[in-house]
Design an enzyme around this catalytic site. Structure first.
Site, PDB file in Angstrom:
ATOM      1  N   ARG A   1       0.820  -1.200   0.000  1.00  0.00           N
ATOM      2  CA  ARG A   1       0.000   0.000   0.000  1.00  0.00           C
ATOM      3  C   ARG A   1       0.859   1.258   0.000  1.00  0.00           C
ATOM      4  O   ARG A   1       0.432   2.308   0.400  1.00  0.00           O
ATOM      5  CB  ARG A   1      -0.901   0.027   1.232  1.00  0.00           C
ATOM      6  CG  ARG A   1      -2.041  -0.917   1.162  1.00  0.00           C
ATOM      7  CD  ARG A   1      -3.017  -0.536   2.268  1.00  0.00           C
ATOM      8  NE  ARG A   1      -4.081  -1.464   2.346  1.00  0.00           N
ATOM      9  CZ  ARG A   1      -5.258  -1.283   1.764  1.00  0.00           C
ATOM     10  NH1 ARG A   1      -5.496  -0.216   1.082  1.00  0.00           N
ATOM     11  NH2 ARG A   1      -6.188  -2.186   1.887  1.00  0.00           N
ATOM     12  N   CYS A   2       2.091   1.143  -0.425  1.00  0.00           N
ATOM     13  CA  CYS A   2       2.957   2.313  -0.406  1.00  0.00           C
ATOM     14  C   CYS A   2       3.167   2.831  -1.821  1.00  0.00           C
ATOM     15  O   CYS A   2       2.655   2.282  -2.784  1.00  0.00           O
ATOM     16  CB  CYS A   2       4.277   1.970   0.259  1.00  0.00           C
ATOM     17  SG  CYS A   2       5.241   0.750  -0.635  1.00  0.00           S
ATOM     18  N   PHE A   3       3.959   3.861  -1.928  1.00  0.00           N
ATOM     19  CA  PHE A   3       4.171   4.500  -3.229  1.00  0.00           C
ATOM     20  C   PHE A   3       4.981   3.670  -4.202  1.00  0.00           C
ATOM     21  O   PHE A   3       5.007   3.931  -5.393  1.00  0.00           O
ATOM     22  CB  PHE A   3       4.780   5.884  -3.085  1.00  0.00           C
ATOM     23  CG  PHE A   3       5.955   6.014  -2.137  1.00  0.00           C
ATOM     24  CD1 PHE A   3       6.906   5.021  -1.985  1.00  0.00           C
ATOM     25  CD2 PHE A   3       6.084   7.163  -1.381  1.00  0.00           C
ATOM     26  CE1 PHE A   3       7.968   5.170  -1.129  1.00  0.00           C
ATOM     27  CE2 PHE A   3       7.155   7.326  -0.515  1.00  0.00           C
ATOM     28  CZ  PHE A   3       8.100   6.322  -0.396  1.00  0.00           C
ATOM     29  N   TRP A   4       5.658   2.633  -3.732  1.00  0.00           N
ATOM     30  CA  TRP A   4       6.476   1.828  -4.648  1.00  0.00           C
ATOM     31  C   TRP A   4       5.629   1.088  -5.670  1.00  0.00           C
ATOM     32  O   TRP A   4       6.030   0.960  -6.828  1.00  0.00           O
ATOM     33  CB  TRP A   4       7.334   0.835  -3.862  1.00  0.00           C
ATOM     34  CG  TRP A   4       8.318   1.523  -2.988  1.00  0.00           C
ATOM     35  CD1 TRP A   4       8.304   1.570  -1.621  1.00  0.00           C
ATOM     36  CD2 TRP A   4       9.445   2.310  -3.381  1.00  0.00           C
ATOM     37  NE1 TRP A   4       9.342   2.330  -1.147  1.00  0.00           N
ATOM     38  CE2 TRP A   4      10.067   2.796  -2.216  1.00  0.00           C
ATOM     39  CE3 TRP A   4       9.979   2.658  -4.610  1.00  0.00           C
ATOM     40  CZ2 TRP A   4      11.197   3.590  -2.251  1.00  0.00           C
ATOM     41  CZ3 TRP A   4      11.111   3.450  -4.640  1.00  0.00           C
ATOM     42  CH2 TRP A   4      11.704   3.906  -3.476  1.00  0.00           C
TER      43      TRP A   4
ATOM     44  N   PRO B   1       2.543   1.800  -7.155  1.00  0.00           N
ATOM     45  CA  PRO B   1       2.128   2.596  -8.318  1.00  0.00           C
ATOM     46  C   PRO B   1       3.322   3.076  -9.143  1.00  0.00           C
ATOM     47  O   PRO B   1       3.255   3.111 -10.366  1.00  0.00           O
ATOM     48  CB  PRO B   1       1.357   3.774  -7.736  1.00  0.00           C
ATOM     49  CG  PRO B   1       1.261   3.571  -6.292  1.00  0.00           C
ATOM     50  CD  PRO B   1       2.025   2.355  -5.914  1.00  0.00           C
TER      51      PRO B   1
END
Length: 91
Positions: free
Chosen positions: A2-5, A7
């Site tokens: 659920r982190c920015f990595w 996307p």
């Protein structure tokens, strides 16, 4: 994830996406740059993904669709889905 990595990695595979950069945004400019731990324990920052793309290959609407396919809403503020536009065409 659920982190920015997630996307960032997924969008980089999309034809027309030239680069992605991850970081944090959302706090006043007088605050020092945050660490991961600072963001996790709550403050004004959110995780961010900057996407550079070629709009002759990938249109903005498709880019947003691809982003929201992989970016799922999180349970805390740091995972909020916020889109920052760069010009009037993206609004």
């Amino acid at each position: 994830k659920r982190c920015f990595w997630e996307p960032a990695e997924s969008l980089l595979k999309q034809p027309g996406v030239l680069a992605t950069t991850v970081g944090y945004t959302g706090a006043p400019p007088n605050k020092p740059p945050p660490s991961y731990d600072t963001v996790c324990f709550g403050n004004d920052y959110v995780e961010a993904v900057r996407v550079v793309y070629d709009d002759t290959i990938l249109d903005y609407t498709t880019l947003l669709d691809k982003f929201f396919e992989v970016q799922k809403p999180g349970l805390s503020r740091q995972y909020a889905s916020i889109v920052f536009v760069t010009d009037n065409n993206e609004e």
